[in-house]
Motif scaffolding. Structure first.
Motif, short mmCIF file in Angstrom:
data_model
loop_
_atom_site.label_atom_id
_atom_site.label_comp_id
_atom_site.label_asym_id
_atom_site.label_seq_id
_atom_site.Cartn_x
_atom_site.Cartn_y
_atom_site.Cartn_z
N ASP A 176 0.80 -1.22 0.02
CA ASP A 176 -0.31 0.32 -0.06
C ASP A 176 0.83 0.98 0.04
N ASN A 177 0.21 2.26 -0.42
CA ASN A 177 1.01 3.65 -0.37
C ASN A 177 1.12 4.34 0.83
N LEU A 178 1.95 3.69 1.56
CA LEU A 178 2.05 4.45 2.79
C LEU A 178 3.73 4.62 3.28
N MET A 214 7.86 -0.25 -2.68
CA MET A 214 7.22 0.87 -3.14
C MET A 214 6.55 0.33 -4.49
N VAL A 215 5.04 0.51 -4.66
CA VAL A 215 4.38 0.00 -5.78
C VAL A 215 3.71 1.28 -6.74
N ASP A 216 3.89 0.98 -8.08
CA ASP A 216 3.29 1.95 -8.75
C ASP A 216 2.91 1.43 -9.98
N ARG A 217 1.43 1.76 -10.08
CA ARG A 217 0.65 1.38 -11.48
C ARG A 217 -0.65 2.17 -11.32
N MET A 285 9.96 9.34 -2.91
CA MET A 285 9.72 10.19 -4.54
C MET A 285 8.24 9.74 -4.96
N LYS A 286 7.76 8.45 -4.75
CA LYS A 286 6.52 8.21 -5.44
C LYS A 286 5.33 8.80 -4.56
N LEU A 287 5.55 8.68 -3.36
CA LEU A 287 4.42 9.18 -2.63
C LEU A 287 4.12 10.54 -2.63
N MET A 289 5.65 13.02 -5.34
CA MET A 289 5.76 13.31 -6.74
C MET A 289 4.23 12.86 -7.36
N LEU A 290 4.24 11.55 -7.16
CA LEU A 290 2.91 10.91 -7.86
C LEU A 290 1.78 11.26 -7.04
N ASN A 291 1.68 10.26 -5.82
CA ASN A 291 0.54 10.58 -5.02
C ASN A 291 0.28 11.91 -4.63
N TRP A 363 -12.65 11.68 -8.45
CA TRP A 363 -13.56 11.29 -7.28
C TRP A 363 -13.10 10.11 -6.70
N GLN A 364 -12.32 9.08 -7.45
CA GLN A 364 -11.90 7.83 -6.89
C GLN A 364 -10.59 8.36 -6.13
N ILE A 365 -9.62 9.20 -6.79
CA ILE A 365 -8.44 9.42 -5.80
C ILE A 365 -8.77 10.29 -4.69
N GLN A 371 -6.86 9.90 5.54
CA GLN A 371 -5.98 9.04 5.24
C GLN A 371 -4.75 9.33 4.45
N LYS A 372 -4.83 10.30 3.49
CA LYS A 372 -3.73 9.95 2.39
C LYS A 372 -2.86 11.34 2.73
N LEU A 373 -3.57 12.44 3.26
CA LEU A 373 -2.91 13.78 3.23
C LEU A 373 -1.75 13.80 3.91
N GLN A 375 0.96 11.82 4.43
CA GLN A 375 2.25 11.25 3.62
C GLN A 375 2.30 11.97 2.47
N ARG A 376 1.31 12.50 1.80
CA ARG A 376 1.34 12.98 0.38
C ARG A 376 1.53 14.42 0.40
N ILE A 377 0.87 14.98 1.21
CA ILE A 377 0.89 16.48 1.24
C ILE A 377 1.64 17.20 2.43
#
Ligand code: CS2
Length: 484
Positions: A176-178, A214-217, A285-287, A289-291, A363-365, A371-373, A375-377
């Protein structure tokens, strides 16, 4: 129309015995992990068939069982769609129907890996700290009952059975993206195990392995019209196909429980998976730049009426904003992996977002922002604050999230907000008047916003929120663009 087509069936190729139990067999792992594990088996052999477990609902099992768990994954590129059949999933169990069966299969010695994609909320952690949230209903249940409901509960109770039976632990592979997903899972499992049986915790601590990954697709949700189109494309009815972009990157720490006389893991490297000692630089980098930019496009894009990542990232204002976030606020916030050029990485991300074949809904993202802010922001924001770097873009994303969870878009339409903390978000919204009070009510959710950070950013978020409310998301972005 498609129901006159024959149902998808197994090819008759030899079936590998199961070696992996996967918790949370949703579209992501079926489009990402299963194909990679199949490639590793095709290259180097091994018995790494996969038993999927759904922790909540029977939907996936019900759709896959009539086709013997075989399914189609469709690669979507602007040039066309490329379907591929996958056969590594051997069966799917539905945990609430039969938790005992799930624990039994997890406890079998041939199960050497338990992988998970249960989304951020499935770890039952406090987002701001990463600690096990012992107030969660499922966690309270699992601490008191041997038949669990949560992912951490299944890991702990299955490890307990293995210890009792004298088997080595399985390797726990979080996908998972954590941040530091392996270390986080380990700490959650140990906290729970300590509360149940300190000797069990000591055994897991000494013998368990929790490599981070790190998973990415990019995997957009499959819609009913996709099912129909893919049936026509392949000539076979598949009730649960999955869709994905061409790109795939998987980085795994090479730290698996050794198993006497057997392989500890598939030959991941044979499938192009990068095996490393430390996944952290890749994951940061992934969390971020991408997420991070995905969440930015989700809130700011949705508010302005952009339905997909494609629509948002091809809007020139948003595209310039992405460039600003990558260059001025995200890339400077961490040290990249050796040999990686972040400018090239960002250019590749933009091309992935602008893949016109993928309908990835904002909407999906936007779901589960609480739960996401962090680590991402919030993490890059607080690194920028510490370095004295301004982050007007990240501040605007936080303000946009507050607007989004307030429930009305820029055109005045209602938003169907989905979030693990929805009750508390709605209570904070209902108890505050729009404006400064609303911003403060949300920033005071201390399991999401570290209180010191909240105090530091409050005035800036209020200002960004006011601009957003007065002008809408697109104009608010335009105001902070360089040379605006
Ligand atoms: C997305 C991710 O839904 C989301 O939160 O940001 O699922 C994203 O598509 C993947 O992490 C890409 O690897």
């Amino acid at each position: 129309m498609s129901n006159i087509l024959p149902r998808l069936t197994r090819s008759g190729a030899a079936r590998p015995a199961a070696g992996i139990v996967h918790l949370g067999l949703g579209a992501f792992f079926r489009a990402f992990g299963v194909p990679a594990i199949e490639e590793a088996m095709a290259a180097s052999g091994g018995n790494w068939g996969i038993i999927g477990v759904s922790l909540k609902t029977p939907g996936t099992r019900d759709k896959l069982a009539p086709q013997d768990f075989v399914y189609t994954a469709v690669e979507q590129a602007p040039g066309g769609e490329r379907p591929q059949i996958h056969e590594a999933v051997q069966s799917v169990l539905v945990a609430p129907e039969d938790p005992e069966a799930v624990l039994n299969i997890m406890a079998e010695p041939k199960t050497r890996i338990v992988s998970l994609t249960v989304t951020e909320k499935g770890y039952c952690r406090e987002p701001a700290t990463g600690r096990l949230d012992t107030d969660r209903r499922e966690i309270r249940h699992d601490l008191a009952n041997p038949l669990p409901q949560s992912a951490p509960g299944f890991l702990v109770r299955a490890l307990e059975r293995r210890r009792r039976a004298g088997h080595p632990p399985f390797t726990v592979l979080s996908c998972d993206n954590l941040p530091e997903n392996g270390a986080l899972t380990r700490s959650i499992v140990l906290t729970m195990a300590r509360a149940i049986d300190p000797d069990l915790a000591a055994w897991i601590e000494a013998q368990g392995r929790f490599p981070s990954t790190m998973v990415d697709r990019i995997v957009p949700a499959t819609r009913p019209e996709d099912v129909e189109r893919i049936a026509h494309l392949t000539g076979r009815l598949d009730a649960a196909p999955v869709l994905h972009e061409p790109f795939r990157q998987w980085v795994i720490e090479d730290d698996f429980v050794p198993v006497p006389g057997r392989d500890a893991r598939p030959d991941f490297a044979a499938a192009g998976i990068l095996m490393v000692d430390d996944v952290r630089p890749y994951e940061l980098m992934k969390l971020r730049m991408l997420n991070g930019t995905h969440s930015a496009l989700a809130y700011l894009g949705y508010l302005a009426g952009h339905e997909t990542v494609y629509a948002a990232s091809t809007d020139p204002v948003y595209e310039t904003f992405l460039g600003m976030l990558w260059t001025a606020e995200l890339a400077p916030s961490f040290d990249p992996p050796d040999g990686i050029d972040l400018e090239g990485y960002a250019a590749q991300l933009l091309a992935r977002y602008k893949n016109s074949a993928i309908q990835h809904r904002t909407w999906q993202i936007a779901m589960d922002g609480s739960q996401k802010l962090p680590q991402r922001i919030l993490a890059p924001l607080s690194d920028n604050l510490a370095a004295g770097r301004a982050s007007p873009g990240l501040i605007l994303v936080i303000a946009a999230w507050i607007r989004y969870v307030s429930g009305t878009d820029d055109a005045g339409a209602d938003i169907d907000v989905r979030d693990a903390a929805l009750d508390r978000l709605q209570a904070a919204v209902a108890a505050s008047t729009d404006g400064t009070e609303r911003v403060n009510a949300l920033l005071s959710l201390s399991d999401v916003f570290d209180p010191a950070l909240a105090t530091e950013i409050e005035a800036d978020v209020v200002a960004a929120y006011e601009t957003l409310s007065a002008n809408g998301a697109r104009a608010a972005i335009a105001k902070i663009l360089p040379n605006a």
